[in-house]
Design an enzyme around this catalytic site. Structure first.
Site, PDB file in Angstrom:
ATOM      1  N   LYS A 144       4.887   2.948  -1.197  1.00 52.42           N
ATOM      2  CA  LYS A 144       4.922   2.758   0.260  1.00 52.42           C
ATOM      3  C   LYS A 144       4.551   1.319   0.621  1.00 52.42           C
ATOM      4  O   LYS A 144       5.252   0.660   1.399  1.00 52.42           O
ATOM      5  CB  LYS A 144       3.970   3.735   0.946  1.00 52.42           C
ATOM      6  CG  LYS A 144       3.952   3.608   2.462  1.00 52.42           C
ATOM      7  CD  LYS A 144       2.965   4.568   3.103  1.00 52.42           C
ATOM      8  CE  LYS A 144       1.538   4.087   2.916  1.00 52.42           C
ATOM      9  NZ  LYS A 144       0.568   4.900   3.683  1.00 52.42           N
ATOM     10  N   ASP A 162       5.553   6.899   5.196  1.00 58.45           N
ATOM     11  CA  ASP A 162       4.168   7.247   5.494  1.00 58.45           C
ATOM     12  C   ASP A 162       4.143   8.668   6.048  1.00 58.45           C
ATOM     13  O   ASP A 162       5.162   9.372   6.033  1.00 58.45           O
ATOM     14  CB  ASP A 162       3.533   6.236   6.459  1.00 58.45           C
ATOM     15  CG  ASP A 162       4.110   6.300   7.866  1.00 58.45           C
ATOM     16  OD1 ASP A 162       5.099   7.039   8.089  1.00 58.45           O
ATOM     17  OD2 ASP A 162       3.570   5.635   8.753  1.00 58.45           O
TER      18      ASP A 162
END
Length: 250
Positions: A144, A162
């Site tokens: 991420k 996320d």
């Protein structure tokens, strides 16, 4: 002869799994949702403040388990003291802990910054690498974080999965996956790579402002007609309007 025949059949290669492409209708619906969200949030961008790839990497690492607003508050003092990887790698631990203290988990975050900066100095002469494969090998950097840096610091395609992105992708019917990597791949197949970074911003902004985890503002949602999850939150326009936030994470 019989035994040989059985052996050959046993050792026959297994056909490779075939990846089924997404349906045309799903692709069209997903891209229409993104166009509407782009019109709804024309200012969508990363809500962390940074001025260069190193700062982008550091503030993204620091944003774990805290808010963007808190990270942005410590950013000026952090980079005034340690403007690059070489300076941060040589930082006094006690001083660095004092700066990042308001973010919580300050000992662990200080350790992450020291190890990350040292790795940048040792392996990349203090520069932030520009590939996903190199970024995820750095201490404290997951997929991420790597995609945030690729998309926002280098302008390279990256999908940031996320909690908001994953939640909305499932609510919109784009995927049923919960694993972030699988979500990234399935959603990525619906859009051209050039749209990945802004798609991430659009969904994250929508998740922070309207499509909340507990009580989404369905009655004030611009993509309600395209959402198979419509109705899990208040559908009354007035009730839903009260749930809409004008800012992201406080």
């Amino acid at each position: 002869m019989v035994a040989l025949s059985v052996s050959r059949r046993t050792l026959a290669p297994v056909p490779a799994a075939v990846t089924v492409p997404p349906s045309t209708s799903l692709v069209r619906r997903a891209r229409k949702v993104d166009r509407i969200l782009a019109e709804t949030y024309p200012d969508a961008k990363a809500e962390l403040d940074f001025d260069n790839p190193f700062e982008c990497l550091v503030v993204t690492v620091l944003s774990a388990q805290t808010t963007d607003k808190r990270v942005n508050a410590v950013k000026p003092s952090l980079f005034a003291a340690y403007p690059d990887a070489k300076a941060m790698a040589a930082a006094d631990r006690a001083h660095l802990e004092q700066i990042v203290g308001p973010l919580g988990f300050f000992r662990a975050k200080t350790d992450s910054l020291l190890r990350l900066s040292a790795a940048l100095v040792e392996e990349y002469d203090g520069q932030v690498p520009r590939t996903l494969e190199q970024l995820v090998k750095l201490p404290g950097v997951g997929r991420k974080t790597a995609n945030v840096v690729l998309g926002n610091a280098f302008g390279l395609p990256g999908i940031t999965v996320d909690t908001h992105f994953g939640r909305l992708a499932r609510r919109l019917g784009w995927t049923e996956q919960t694993d972030p990597v699988k979500v990234e791949h399935e959603v990525g197949a619906l859009f051209p790579k050039r749209d990945w970074t802004m798609l991430s911003h659009h969904l994250i902004w929508h998740g922070r402002r309207r499509c909340h985890a507990q009580k989404p503002a369905c009655g004030a949602c611009p993509v309600a007609k395209l959402c198979p999850s419509y109705g899990i939150g208040p559908t009354d326009p007035e009730a839903a309007a009260k749930l809409v936030r004008t800012e992201g994470r406080n």
